[in-house]
Design an enzyme around this catalytic site. Structure first.
Site, PDB file in Angstrom:
ATOM      1  CG  HIS A   1      -3.962   0.796   4.774  1.00 36.38           C
ATOM      2  ND1 HIS A   1      -3.499  -0.116   3.857  1.00 36.38           N
ATOM      3  CD2 HIS A   1      -4.991   1.465   4.162  1.00 36.38           C
ATOM      4  CE1 HIS A   1      -4.213  -0.027   2.739  1.00 36.38           C
ATOM      5  NE2 HIS A   1      -5.121   0.928   2.905  1.00 36.38           N
TER       6      HIS A   1
ATOM      7  CB  CYS B   1      -0.954  -0.008   1.190  1.00 32.82           C
ATOM      8  SG  CYS B   1      -0.130  -0.107   2.802  1.00 32.82           S
TER       9      CYS B   1
END
Length: 932
Positions: free
Chosen positions: A868, A322
């Site tokens: 994230h 990510c």
């Protein structure tokens, strides 16, 4: 011999095989031997980093001074069992039931790697576990560099015969032949009867036939599927080619490339490796159509999905990627880059630059951008780009979580070198300013930089700042002008910080008083002393000496240039008010000990208990007689004398003949004191000691010894003399120690701290903190050409020339060897009309205003371990914002993009040429294979 552990003591039967020093020396020897003789296939074991730190403290490899945890370390004790439980998931699905590592671990923060022999010894001494072995793999045979495959590929084997699945691991550097061998062993089949296909996203894309290439080069990614096809009766029985799967994409065969070089498809492959460009490269090579590559997760382009809007393709997460996906989405939505890579850029590929990647990184990025930009695109798996990135930047290989800003910095620099228009960089010798005007020197430095660096990245992303260094002694000024690619702005969790400090009088003028002051959080100790000076009404002939108290003694004195962020909220700070010039006098520290006045020397260390807070005063260097020391201590203790205390006249008369006397202290009604002059002379030592108002001893910084004070001279040879004062019932009757006990901590968390954590920080305050004048750190000294030695100079940055694309990095993360932290402060950044005019001293595009508009944001959610990344990006031709969260793309309102998770901000100068990409640049249909 039983050994104390973290829980107390080991069982009687458990004996330490060797001392802490022997453990340290043996581990050091085994580590050196393993590093010298390292080879492919060796094993390294993961050990909990927190346990490793405790062991290093126990054996003396690191000491209290190196440890910057929240509280000071106690005496080192032997650690307990090795506990790696925090490194693994509770459940494991592997075929060999090997523990599954958490995917967000970081070396040096969560785990430490030790050689196999070291692990065996540690496990022999401490037990525990579980064992987490990982193989050493050769990352570059030419440079003989090795890495540890902490996260081997985790593949799902799909058996086409019964649709069963099995999970196994294999090194990404393993050959495809090794993959076949492993599958044959697991499935009990012969290699001659099987075929293995890349089955990414349940789409049967290509057969793995090159047995000599590595599985990484075959673009197999973490957690993806491969499919086993078994031969039966001289035929290959498989109906997966025609039956439907969970993915609607159909198998589209590959077609051979019509050129040896293709910008869209990349260079042709030989033996599974992407060759370097050599003499076969020609500027006349034209673009070839983009090959339909279903393994990269896309099929046809149409106007059927997402309303035909360009640039709405997501990126599949290949396993903790990510961080990479968010950086890619921000760049592929940068208007100048879209315009550049949608055109023919092959003429600017630099294959001769030794600092570049022979064009391969630029080609891989351009190819990926072309896959993401067309309308109607589905999510793309950037497997080929990840492979190229890992090959040239080993720090991003594997499947660990990384910093998106670090990847962005590498990618921009790599793209610049691959696209550098300068084929042969000239040697240019830097010239000194010699008092020339800033405009002349800045232009000269920029021209020198452009003579060696000229690319689309320099044109659009690079600016210039002015750096000014000033020597603190000779005031020599050094001015340089350097390029920058992005601005890393310090991000205070709050603009200011409240700090509690107790001020003591070093001359006995008054009682200690706690003060709460507000200082800049990213300031230095000089700022704190300045604020304290105002709060306590410091006189012009006085100064403050800042110190930290721990365990009733002075732990350290703070230098005025040290950063305030080194002071923890749990610390206890004191400031001693001393006369100006006291640094030239002998400093006297007074520690306090609670003990029976007549205890024997043999019982001293057993009964020693420090109390209260240290006191500090100063005396002339030639006044170190016993009477002088007692007089100075009496003066400092004067404010602590209890009200209504009376000394018998006879005792007072005898004390006056020896040194400081309590009758020389005049008590007022409110308990404050003033001291008259005291006379000193020599009398019989034993008689004098009996009549002393208190007992003093010479001691060391930890109060581990006590020596008598000589009557005539104590020969003070250092800058500090430490005294130990006995506190018996008699001292408690005379002095009130409560005023020097229970020091407040620097800051106590509570309602105020919660309120401060929610305070909003303005982007301009971050900019001001970045550009303010500050001293260099002790480890970053500047060599002064005039003084001919390194100096802790002050440094000032100014923005001189701003780029068209301004990337702002908000420094939310702080790292050290022992701790990590993330700031979740909300930054109030402008989306429109960011005016940088007051910051830039000069602009190369003087005819354009320095007004910027936000077009992309990289966000980081969560903590340091399980964070994230995602991105917000604006489609300029649609004037709308979208959220790119890996493969998921959704519309988002402009008012929603300003969050505490913002990490990187991308601004575009208003009035730049590439403001509406698709109006001026159409997607080259030769570069994409549109389905008709």
């Amino acid at each position: 011999m039983t050994i104390p552990s973290a829980e107390g003591f080991l069982q009687t039967a458990s004996c330490l095989p060797c001392t802490a020093e022997e453990e340290r020396d043996l581990v050091a020897a085994l580590t050196r031997e393993a590093e010298v003789n390292i080879k492919d296939g060796d094993l390294r074991y993961l050990v909990s980093h927190s346990w490793w730190i405790n062991w290093q403290q126990y054996v003396g490899l690191i000491g209290p001074a190196e440890n910057d945890v929240d509280m000071f370390p106690q005496a080192p004790t032997r650690p307990g069992e090795i506990d790696n439980s925090k490194l693994i998931l509770e459940e494991s699905n592997s075929v060999d039931d090997e523990p599954e590592l958490r995917r967000t671990l970081r070396e040096g923060e969560d785990y430490t790697l030790v050689p196999q022999e070291v692990w065996r010894k540690l496990h022999e001494w401490y037990k525990g576990g579980p064992e987490l072995p990982r193989k050493v793999i050769c990352n570059s045979p030419t440079s003989k560099s090795y890495i540890v495959d902490v996260y081997p590929l985790r593949l799902k084997l799909f058996d086409e015969r019964d649709s069963s699945e099995r999970i196994f691991r294999i090194s990404r550097k393993a050959k495809v032949q090794e993959l076949y061998n492993l599958v044959c062993s697991l499935m009990s089949v012969e290699q001659s009867k099987i075929q293995i296909w890349d089955y990414y996203q349940r789409v049967k894309s290509k057969r793995l036939t090159n047995l000599n290439e590595m599985v990484e080069e075959a673009q197999l990614m973490m957690d993806q599927e491969i499919i086993l096809e078994v031969k039966a009766d001289d035929t290959w029985c498989s109906d997966l080619d025609t039956r439907s799967t969970n993915n609607e994409l159909a198998l589209i065969p590959w077609e051979p490339s019509t050129s040896s070089f293709s910008i869209a498809g990349g260079p042709t492959f030989s033996n599974g490796f992407s060759p370097r460009f050599g003499s076969s490269f020609s500027r006349d090579n034209s673009f070839s159509p983009l090959l339909r590559n279903t393994e990269d997760g896309y099929s046809s382009f149409s106007n059927g999905t997402k309303g035909g809007i360009h640039g709405l393709s997501g990126l599949h997460n290949l396993g903790n990627t990510c961080f990479m996906n968010s950086a890619i989405q921000s760049l592929v939505h940068t208007p100048p880059l879209v315009e550049y890579f949608l055109k023919d850029y092959c003429q600017e590929i630099n294959t001769e630059n030794p600092l570049g990647l022979q064009g391969e990184l630029a080609i891989a990025f351009g190819e990926l951008l072309r896959k993401l930009w067309p309308a109607g695109q589905t999510a793309v798996a950037p497997r080929e780009f990840k492979t190229k990135l890992s090959r040239f930047a080993p720090q991003f290989s594997g499947y660990n979580q990384h910093d998106s800003q670090e990847l962005l910095a590498f990618l921009l620099d790599g793209l610049h070198e691959d696209l550098n228009r300068v084929k042969k960089k000239p040697y240019i010798e830097a010239k000194d300013a010699d008092g020339r005007p800033d405009e002349e020197l800045a232009e000269e430095c920029w021209n020198y930089h452009k003579a060696r660096n000229d690319s689309i990245i320099v044109d659009k992303f690079q600016g210039q700042y002015k750096s000014t260094l000033v020597c603190p002694d000779c005031k020599k000024i050094s001015v340089t002008f350097d390029p920058f690619m992005y601005l890393s702005l310090p991000l205070p969790s709050t603009v200011t910080r409240m700090m509690n400090v107790t001020v003591f009088s070093g001359t006995g003028d008054n009682l200690p008083m706690p003060y709460t002051v507000k200082v800049q959080k990213n300031g230095v100790c000089r700022d704190l002393v300045k604020a304290l000076s105002v709060a306590c009404c410091l006189q012009s002939n006085e100064m403050l000496l800042l110190a930290e108290v721990y365990d009733h003694r002075i732990y350290r004195y703070w230098n005025l240039l040290e950063q305030l962020n080194q002071i923890k909220d749990e610390d206890k700070l004191v400031a001693y008010k001393l006369p100006v010039g006291s640094e030239n006098l002998l400093r006297v520290e007074i520690l306090h000990r609670l003990v029976d006045r007549y205890i024997s020397e043999s019982m001293f260390n057993i009964t020693r208990k420090l109390i209260g807070s240290p006191l500090v005063t100063c005396i002339p260097n030639d006044c170190t007689r016993k009477s002088d020391i007692y007089a100075a201590v009496s003066a400092v203790l004067a404010p602590f004398i209890r009200a209504k205390v009376h000394i018998p006249d006879e005792s007072a008369h005898k004390l006056n003949s020896n040194g400081p006397s309590l009758d020389g202290i005049v008590l007022t009604d409110n308990g404050t004191t003033c001291e008259n002059d005291v006379s000193t002379s020599n009398v019989d030592k034993d008689a004098a000691d009996e009549l002393l108002p208190f007992q003093l001893w010479l001691t060391d910084e930890k109060a581990n010894r006590r020596d008598p004070i000589d009557t005539d001279s104590n020969g003070a040879s250092g800058l500090i003399t430490r005294l130990l004062m006995d506190w018996s019932d008699r001292e408690h009757e005379v002095y009130d120690i409560k005023y020097m006990d229970e020091l407040p901590v620097v800051f106590k968390p509570g309602f105020m701290s919660k309120k401060n954590r929610q305070e909003t920080v303005n982007l301009f305050s971050c900019m001001d903190a970045f550009l303010k004048d500050e001293p260099l750190g002790p480890d970053d000294m500047w060599y002064c050409p005039r003084c001919k030695e390194h100096k802790q100079a002050s440094k000032k940055l100014d923005l001189w020339r701003l780029p068209e694309i301004l990337v702002v990095h908000l420094k939310r993360f702080s790292y050290s060897r022992f701790m990590k932290n993330k700031l979740d402060t909300l930054v109030n950044f402008p989306i429109h009309d960011l005016d940088m005019s007051r910051y830039a001293r000069h602009s190369s595009r003087s005819n354009q205003p320095l007004i910027y508009e936000l077009y992309a944001v990289i966000n980081h959610y969560g903590g340091m371990g399980g964070g994230h990344y995602s991105a917000y990006a604006k489609l300029v031709e649609e004037d709308s914002w979208y959220h790119f969260d890996d493969s998921h793309v959704s519309s988002v309102g402009e008012e929603e993009i300003r969050t505490p998770s913002a990490y990187l901000l991308f601004y575009r100068q208003v009035g730049s040429n590439s403001c509406r990409v698709l109006e001026n640049v159409l997607v080259d249909t030769d570069m994409v294979d549109l389905q008709t």
